[in-house]
Design an enzyme around this catalytic site. Sequence first.
Site, mmCIF file in Angstrom:
data_model
loop_
_atom_site.group_PDB
_atom_site.id
_atom_site.type_symbol
_atom_site.label_atom_id
_atom_site.label_comp_id
_atom_site.label_asym_id
_atom_site.label_seq_id
_atom_site.Cartn_x
_atom_site.Cartn_y
_atom_site.Cartn_z
ATOM 1 N N ASP A 82 0.446 -1.134 0.201
ATOM 2 C CA ASP A 82 0.425 0.465 0.054
ATOM 3 C C ASP A 82 0.486 1.486 -0.445
ATOM 4 O O ASP A 82 1.789 0.935 0.791
ATOM 5 C CB ASP A 82 -0.735 0.289 1.412
ATOM 6 C CG ASP A 82 -2.383 0.541 1.057
ATOM 7 O OD1 ASP A 82 -2.466 2.087 0.161
ATOM 8 O OD2 ASP A 82 -2.489 1.164 2.534
ATOM 9 N N THR A 234 -7.410 3.423 10.535
ATOM 10 C CA THR A 234 -7.559 3.625 11.874
ATOM 11 C C THR A 234 -8.481 3.527 12.274
ATOM 12 O O THR A 234 -8.309 3.218 13.767
ATOM 13 C CB THR A 234 -8.814 5.401 11.049
ATOM 14 O OG1 THR A 234 -7.087 5.618 10.165
ATOM 15 C CG2 THR A 234 -7.891 6.018 12.878
HETATM 16 P P1 13P Z 1 -7.940 5.305 7.475
HETATM 17 O O1 13P Z 1 -6.847 4.826 8.192
HETATM 18 O O2 13P Z 1 -8.702 6.393 7.282
HETATM 19 O O3 13P Z 1 -9.070 3.661 7.104
HETATM 20 O O4 13P Z 1 -7.779 4.867 5.383
HETATM 21 C C1 13P Z 1 -6.822 3.601 5.787
HETATM 22 C C2 13P Z 1 -6.065 3.964 3.967
HETATM 23 O O5 13P Z 1 -6.595 4.187 3.132
HETATM 24 C C3 13P Z 1 -4.974 3.138 4.041
HETATM 25 O O6 13P Z 1 -4.145 3.233 2.551
#
Ligand code: 13P
Length: 406
Positions: A82, A234
């Site tokens: 990612d 998150t």
């Molecule tokens: P959040 O932490 O807001 O869920 O987003 C995760 C994300 O987009 C990881 O690439």
Amino acid sequence: MALVNMKDMLEHAYRNRYAVGAFDLVGLEFLEGIIQAAEDCRAPVILSLAESHFDHYDFELLMPAVEAAAERAAVPVAIHFDHGATLDSATRAINQGCNGVMVDASMLSLPENISHTKAVVDMAHACGVPVEGELGYVAGVEGENAEHHPGELVFTSVEEARVYVQRTGADFLAVSIGTVHGRLKGRPRLDFQRLARINDALGVPLVIHGGTGLADEQFGRLIANGVAKINYYTALSDAAAEAVRGKMDDDGGYTTLLHGVRDAVAQEAARCMRLWGSAGRAAEVLMQCRPWQPVEHLIIYNVQGLDEAGVEYVMAEGRRVLSTIPGVRRVFTGEAMKDRATYRYSWLVRFTSREVIDSYREHPAHKAFANHLFRPHAGERISIDFQETQPTLQAATNVEAESLRA
Ligand code: 13P
């Protein structure tokens, strides 16, 4: 072996109008919790490792555990890199075992984003690995309060998205339509009309970053308009932290504090899987998607015109040079244990997928090594590419063996 081709997995989700959760993991408790949720829900799942989290763990140490969990899982799994920043980090991620990569060049100008993404796509496709690009800018930082990282949200333009996907060959597109990374106060306003136009223009699986904090109804509308992958971190991190805080008054040690983390992560991930429609899809995905299978490139050979030091040099040079080629997982050099073996030496090069057979052969580093150092001394050799026996074939063989025994 439940690893599956990630392009097939997301195209299945896109066609069938549900979204696969791509959950960023930051340690073994997260890994186990996410897999537990996927198995409980019978859901396909993406184990996601974000380059921005590499301060928290050693990527090379965690990856073997991630792969082992994926291989052992009873549900289809993909392993995704990612927010990759560079071509080198994307190559390293593939060579460590990721079968999907994201290029995050969304902060660059459109032409620069296109050229950077295209370079990653060319490399990754030569390894059979699909690529997620991003256009527009999703502000915020995963795991933190969004208002601490206001950044400037830039919405994805439909026209630019069309040009970007066409020129780069990216397989999936992360769009910016109002979500932000991190913890939110209230709900963001999402531009669903823009999303619908992007979906009509592109016809490829779309990705949402910043999944935390959206309303159930918003997820439904995202999926109805082409979103097939939702990145989520998150809320998992907050659930884990809450579980640790709940143990603060216990007088146990570290393991006592961590005790509830796996279940807290599993509970939140499972809620998402049910909400996003991936729950219950595992069997179809396993049947309809190609398995992700490594290939073993085997060479056994004898050497002419080199002393022992020369042979050792060629092997060391090969291990050094060949292991940097995209799609090469491991380079093993060996020497026969019996003096009178028909072939004295071996190479075993593990490719991440069958596509690497061709790109490896044509790679300049391989050509230079093979033509100048290896082939001139290894005239007598056998070279074969092996693919692991498929579990279905294995099962059939067991059945046959049973009936022979009976
Ligand atoms: P959040 O932490 O807001 O869920 O987003 C995760 C994300 O987009 C990881 O690439």
